[in-house]
Structure formats: C-alpha cells, structure tokens
Motif scaffolding. Structure first.
Motif, mmCIF file in Angstrom:
data_model
loop_
_atom_site.group_PDB
_atom_site.id
_atom_site.type_symbol
_atom_site.label_atom_id
_atom_site.label_comp_id
_atom_site.label_asym_id
_atom_site.label_seq_id
_atom_site.Cartn_x
_atom_site.Cartn_y
_atom_site.Cartn_z
ATOM 1 N N ALA A 193 0.832 -1.205 0.000
ATOM 2 C CA ALA A 193 0.000 0.000 0.000
ATOM 3 C C ALA A 193 0.869 1.260 0.000
ATOM 4 N N GLU A 194 1.936 1.247 0.801
ATOM 5 C CA GLU A 194 2.833 2.400 0.840
ATOM 6 C C GLU A 194 3.487 2.626 -0.522
ATOM 7 N N LYS A 195 3.949 1.548 -1.150
ATOM 8 C CA LYS A 195 4.613 1.642 -2.445
ATOM 9 C C LYS A 195 3.660 2.146 -3.519
ATOM 10 N N ASN A 196 2.384 1.775 -3.396
ATOM 11 C CA ASN A 196 1.400 2.168 -4.402
ATOM 12 C C ASN A 196 0.855 3.571 -4.191
ATOM 13 N N GLY A 197 1.284 4.234 -3.122
ATOM 14 C CA GLY A 197 0.893 5.626 -2.935
ATOM 15 C C GLY A 197 -0.380 5.848 -2.155
ATOM 16 N N VAL A 198 -0.868 4.834 -1.428
ATOM 17 C CA VAL A 198 -2.030 5.036 -0.553
ATOM 18 C C VAL A 198 -1.610 5.959 0.584
ATOM 19 N N TYR A 199 -2.402 6.986 0.846
ATOM 20 C CA TYR A 199 -2.073 7.922 1.910
ATOM 21 C C TYR A 199 -3.298 8.162 2.796
ATOM 22 N N THR A 253 -11.519 12.497 18.402
ATOM 23 C CA THR A 253 -12.250 11.989 17.241
ATOM 24 C C THR A 253 -11.372 12.057 16.008
ATOM 25 N N LYS A 254 -11.041 10.895 15.483
ATOM 26 C CA LYS A 254 -10.256 10.841 14.256
ATOM 27 C C LYS A 254 -11.055 10.059 13.216
ATOM 28 N N LEU A 255 -11.663 10.801 12.299
ATOM 29 C CA LEU A 255 -12.378 10.191 11.183
ATOM 30 C C LEU A 255 -11.370 10.091 10.043
ATOM 31 N N MET A 256 -10.798 8.912 9.908
ATOM 32 C CA MET A 256 -9.649 8.737 9.017
ATOM 33 C C MET A 256 -10.044 8.095 7.685
ATOM 34 N N MET A 257 -9.398 8.588 6.624
ATOM 35 C CA MET A 257 -9.640 8.058 5.280
ATOM 36 C C MET A 257 -8.330 7.588 4.662
ATOM 37 N N ALA A 258 -8.404 6.479 3.937
ATOM 38 C CA ALA A 258 -7.286 6.033 3.101
ATOM 39 C C ALA A 258 -7.638 6.422 1.671
ATOM 40 N N LYS A 259 -6.719 7.114 1.009
ATOM 41 C CA LYS A 259 -6.997 7.622 -0.330
ATOM 42 C C LYS A 259 -5.900 7.236 -1.311
ATOM 43 N N ILE A 260 -6.270 7.267 -2.588
ATOM 44 C CA ILE A 260 -5.267 7.060 -3.632
ATOM 45 C C ILE A 260 -5.618 7.926 -4.832
ATOM 46 N N ASN A 261 -4.593 8.505 -5.442
ATOM 47 C CA ASN A 261 -4.762 9.321 -6.636
ATOM 48 C C ASN A 261 -4.633 8.390 -7.846
ATOM 49 N N ILE A 262 -5.759 8.116 -8.494
ATOM 50 C CA ILE A 262 -5.781 7.126 -9.576
ATOM 51 C C ILE A 262 -4.850 7.504 -10.736
ATOM 52 N N PRO A 263 -4.886 8.749 -11.246
ATOM 53 C CA PRO A 263 -3.965 9.085 -12.346
ATOM 54 C C PRO A 263 -2.501 8.924 -11.949
ATOM 55 N N GLU A 264 -2.145 9.354 -10.719
ATOM 56 C CA GLU A 264 -0.762 9.231 -10.275
ATOM 57 C C GLU A 264 -0.369 7.765 -10.097
ATOM 58 N N TYR A 265 -1.300 6.960 -9.583
ATOM 59 C CA TYR A 265 -1.016 5.537 -9.405
ATOM 60 C C TYR A 265 -0.780 4.867 -10.762
ATOM 61 N N ARG A 266 -1.670 5.175 -11.731
ATOM 62 C CA ARG A 266 -1.516 4.575 -13.067
ATOM 63 C C ARG A 266 -0.183 4.989 -13.686
ATOM 64 N N ALA A 267 0.164 6.267 -13.543
ATOM 65 C CA ALA A 267 1.420 6.757 -14.112
ATOM 66 C C ALA A 267 2.619 6.083 -13.451
ATOM 67 N N SER A 268 2.531 5.893 -12.125
ATOM 68 C CA SER A 268 3.635 5.261 -11.396
ATOM 69 C C SER A 268 3.823 3.811 -11.829
ATOM 70 N N ILE A 269 2.710 3.064 -11.956
ATOM 71 C CA ILE A 269 2.801 1.664 -12.367
ATOM 72 C C ILE A 269 3.324 1.568 -13.802
ATOM 73 N N THR A 270 2.828 2.452 -14.657
ATOM 74 C CA THR A 270 3.273 2.452 -16.056
ATOM 75 C C THR A 270 4.771 2.724 -16.143
ATOM 76 N N GLU A 271 5.240 3.678 -15.339
ATOM 77 C CA GLU A 271 6.666 4.007 -15.331
ATOM 78 C C GLU A 271 7.500 2.812 -14.856
ATOM 79 N N ARG A 272 7.045 2.141 -13.801
ATOM 80 C CA ARG A 272 7.771 0.982 -13.286
ATOM 81 C C ARG A 272 7.731 -0.182 -14.282
ATOM 82 N N LEU A 273 6.584 -0.339 -14.959
ATOM 83 C CA LEU A 273 6.465 -1.398 -15.961
ATOM 84 C C LEU A 273 7.442 -1.158 -17.108
#
Length: 437
Positions: free
Chosen positions: A184-190, A235-255
């Motif tokens: 998750a960390e490598k894929n950019g989940v924040y 009170t901590k209302l926490m969200m896990a998020k991912i930026n889809i365009p950035e994730y796709r670009a990162s995977i494409t670059e690594r590929l």
C-alpha cells in the motif's frame, strides 16, 4: 465514603489515568452526548478525601417513559475492594431512583478471563469470574456472554508497551500483513483526517462499506456533531486515499523500466548463456507480470476518478488507548489495502503519541471459520495482539414495581406478536380442515 457529583475536570483527571479508562468513560464523549441533548452525569466516590471510584451516567427513556440509568464501561474502580464495590452499588441505586430511573445498568471495563490471540482461556493470568457472583449478590442480573453489538464485550487488543520503534512494531505482525502494508505504501495510498469540509468523503466511503459489509453505521449528522463537539485528537475520522492518475502513471513508469531491464537480460542470456542472468530473468518477469496485472485491475477506474477514498474508519483516542470504533473498505477498491493502511497508520500514531493499547474493538467469529465475522478476526490477528472478553453487562432494578411491570408487558407484547404472526397459518390450516369435513 462519600458519593458526590463530579466536575468535568475532576472526572477527567481520574478517568484519564485509570487502567479501566475508555473513550466511553471520557469527558469528550460526555460533551458530545450533552450536545446531542442526552442527560449525562459524572459521579464519584471519595474515601478520606481521595477519589476511589468514578463513572459517567447516561439516562435514557423510551416512548412510554421507562427510564434507564446506564454506566457503560464502568464504574471505574478497584473491584477487588469489596467494601467500595458494595458502597458504590448501593449509592448508584439510590441516586438512579432519585432520578426516576427504573433500572441501573453497569458494564465494568474488566476482563472476564485472560485469553490469547486464538481466544483460548488463561485463568492463571487473570480470572474475574468471582466478580459475577459478587455483583449478582448485590441485586444485579448478568446479561450473558453473547456478542454484544451495542456495548462491545469481545475485542482484539494489541499492547504497545515495550515496543521501541516502527520497525519493531511491524516485525510483530505476520508476513501477509507486513506485505500488505508495504504494498500500500509503495502504491501511494495515503491517509487523511476528515474535517467538516471533507466529511462527505468520509461518510460516503463509510456508508458504502457499511451497506456492502452489512454493518450498522450512524447518520451523517452524528459524525458532524462529533467533529463540532470533540477534540481533533479524540475523534479521528480517518480516510485512506489514492490518486488514480498518479497511481496509473507510477505503475506504467515501473512497468516500462522493468520491461527494458527484462529485454536487456534476455539478450544477455542469449549471448552468454549465463545461468545467473537466467535466474534474474525469472524475477524481473514476475515484476513485469505483476505491473501488467495492476494496470489491468484498474482499467475500470479512468483518470477522471481523480482521488478515490478507498476506506474510512472512525477512531477514538482517550487515556491510554486508541480505539478503532467502526469502518471498512469500499469493495471496489479492496485491491489497495485501505483498511490495512489505516490500521498501520494509526498504530504508528498510537506508538508515537504514548498510547499503550491499540484496540481493534468489536471482534466476532473467534471460535471458527464458519462463524460470522471470522474473516475480520483473522485480519486483525495479523497485526498481533490478544482476544479480550469483558465481564459483560449487569442490570438491577431500582424501582422494582415499574421494572417488573415493564418486563411483564414486554413478554406479553412479544407473545401477542408471535400469535399474530402465526394467525395466517392457523387460518389456512382451519380452512383445510373445514374443506375436508
């Protein structure tokens, strides 16, 4: 000993340092409940001028005026002190009666029997079974050991005492959990903490996960009032998020990078016949295949999705404990390990901010894989910890006449509903008998 109504400050000082303290028995939650119009009191018992017991009392009444005085996850006190327990119970009954309550409920934040991560009992470590008889001798009736979804009595808790840093923390988890965290960390989940401005993002993810998984969540207004009436730390209302365009670009670059390495390696193997390079080809080929699968997995998410909220969890931080109250992952985004990221991020928060316990809270399906909730239990177990079974809920009448009449009325109403439900079958059977005759 003296029974007193406490100030917010006196209760907070006592509760925050108490080993039985919880977010349920906290000034933060009291302020929130009062803001919602609930009747709440803070009581204490002094001996020789020193507080030896305290608790938050919440009064509720149903449509016909039947009133309950509830000390959930309390009172906070030393239950091995028989004289103190007897005095507290006697005074609470009198006080509840003076407030026109018909019954008193308590649920001490005390283990029943110590258990390990598999749920096996270890009475040699801690055994509070005698407390059941003690409370029952004072007029309480134990409500049983079934899983309680309203006032959680089965939990999974990880102690953070003695853990020096994040590396020691993660190495205390199983391999699968560690792998999911790092992926998750490598894929950019924040992670992001919801505010009033971003509450919709949190609530949309929470409600979607709740509808998909079948757990009960509160209305949006509940969470809005939490944000308005409690601190950012409580009170901590926490969200896990991912930026889809950035994730796709990162995977494409690594590929692209690994595909180039793979091509070079294959050429070298053809030219030299190196076994070492051939083994390396297999490793890089696995990476390339993995990246191609990842890109295929997110084909259904166009770049126009932008930033996606993949998981949402409500956490509460109070005293020595950080609690995962409720939440989950949106099924469409389960690939991104959002809940794992949230648990890991908040474990780090707990470790870095002096909390000694991380409470995964309601945990079900402990006895076997065929039980509801077993998957969630296995997921939590991957982080390390132990099953905690609390001693449960106790109910005592403080107005015996009203208490008994109400229960008789409920039994009669239940019996009437059963009869009414069976009437269509009875009429059908009667019709068959008549037709035969």
């Amino acid at each position: 000993m003296e029974f007193v109504i406490l100030s917010d400050a006196d209760f907070e000082t006592f509760a925050k340092g108490h080993q039985q303290g919880s977010f349920i028995q906290s000034v933060d939650l009291m302020r929130f409940q009062r803001a919602r119009g609930q009747e709440v009191e803070l009581f204490g018992v002094r001996r020789g001028g020193s507080l030896i017991a305290a608790g938050k009392l919440v009064y509720t009444a149903n449509r016909i005026g039947y009133k309950i005085c509830d000390c959930a996850k309390g009172p906070l006190m030393d239950y091995s002190d028989a004289a103190a327990v007897s005095f507290v119970v006697e005074q609470l009954k009198k006080h509840a009666a003076s407030k026109k309550a018909a019954e008193l409920r308590i649920s001490p934040n005390v283990r029943y029997i110590a258990r390990d991560e598999e749920g096996a009992e270890h009475p040699e470590v801690e055994d509070n079974r005698p407390l059941l008889k003690s409370l029952e001798s004072q007029g309480f009736k134990h409500q049983g050991f079934d899983m309680n979804f309203a006032n959680i009595n089965w939990m999974f808790i990880k102690s953070l005492d003695g853990i020096a840093d994040s590396e020691e923390l993660i190495m205390g988890m199983n391999y699968r959990t560690r792998k999911a965290i790092r992926k998750a960390e490598k894929n950019g989940v924040y992670l992001e903490q919801a505010t009033l401005e971003t509450l919709d993002d949190f609530y949309n993810a929470l409600s979607t996960a709740g509808d998909e998984k079948g757990f009960t969540y509160r209305e949006r207004e509940y969470y809005e009032q939490l944000l308005r009436n409690t601190s950012d730390e409580f009170t901590k209302l926490m969200m896990a998020k991912i930026n889809i365009p950035e994730y796709r670009a990162s995977i494409t670059e690594r590929l692209d990078a690994e595909s180039k390495v793979l091509a070079d390696l294959k050429r070298e193997v053809e030219e030299t016949g190196s076994k070492k390079k051939a083994n390396r080809v297999k490793v890089v080929q696995d990476l390339v295949d993995s990246y191609e699968r990842s890109l295929k997995d997110i084909e259904r998410f166009p770049d126009s999705v932008g930033v996606a909220t993949v998981a949402a969890i409500h956490f509460a931080c109070s005293g020595d404990e950080l609690v995962c109250v409720i939440g989950g992952t949106v099924q469409d985004y389960i690939y991104f390990n959002g809940a794992t990221s949230l648990y890991w991020g908040m474990l780090l928060h707990a470790l870095n901010n002096g909390y000694s316990r991380y409470n995964f809270y309601g945990t079900f399906g402990i006895q076997g894989q065929d039980e509801t909730g077993h998957g969630g239990y296995e997921f939590k177990k991957g982080f390390g910890g132990e099953v905690v079974q609390l001693i449960g809920d106790f109910v005592a009448p403080v107005n015996p006449v009203v208490f008994t009449a109400y229960r008789v009325a409920r039994r009669l109403a239940g019996a009437a509903q059963t009869v009414l439900a069976k009437l269509p079958e009875a009429r059908k059977l009667l019709g068959k008998i008549r037709s035969k005759n």
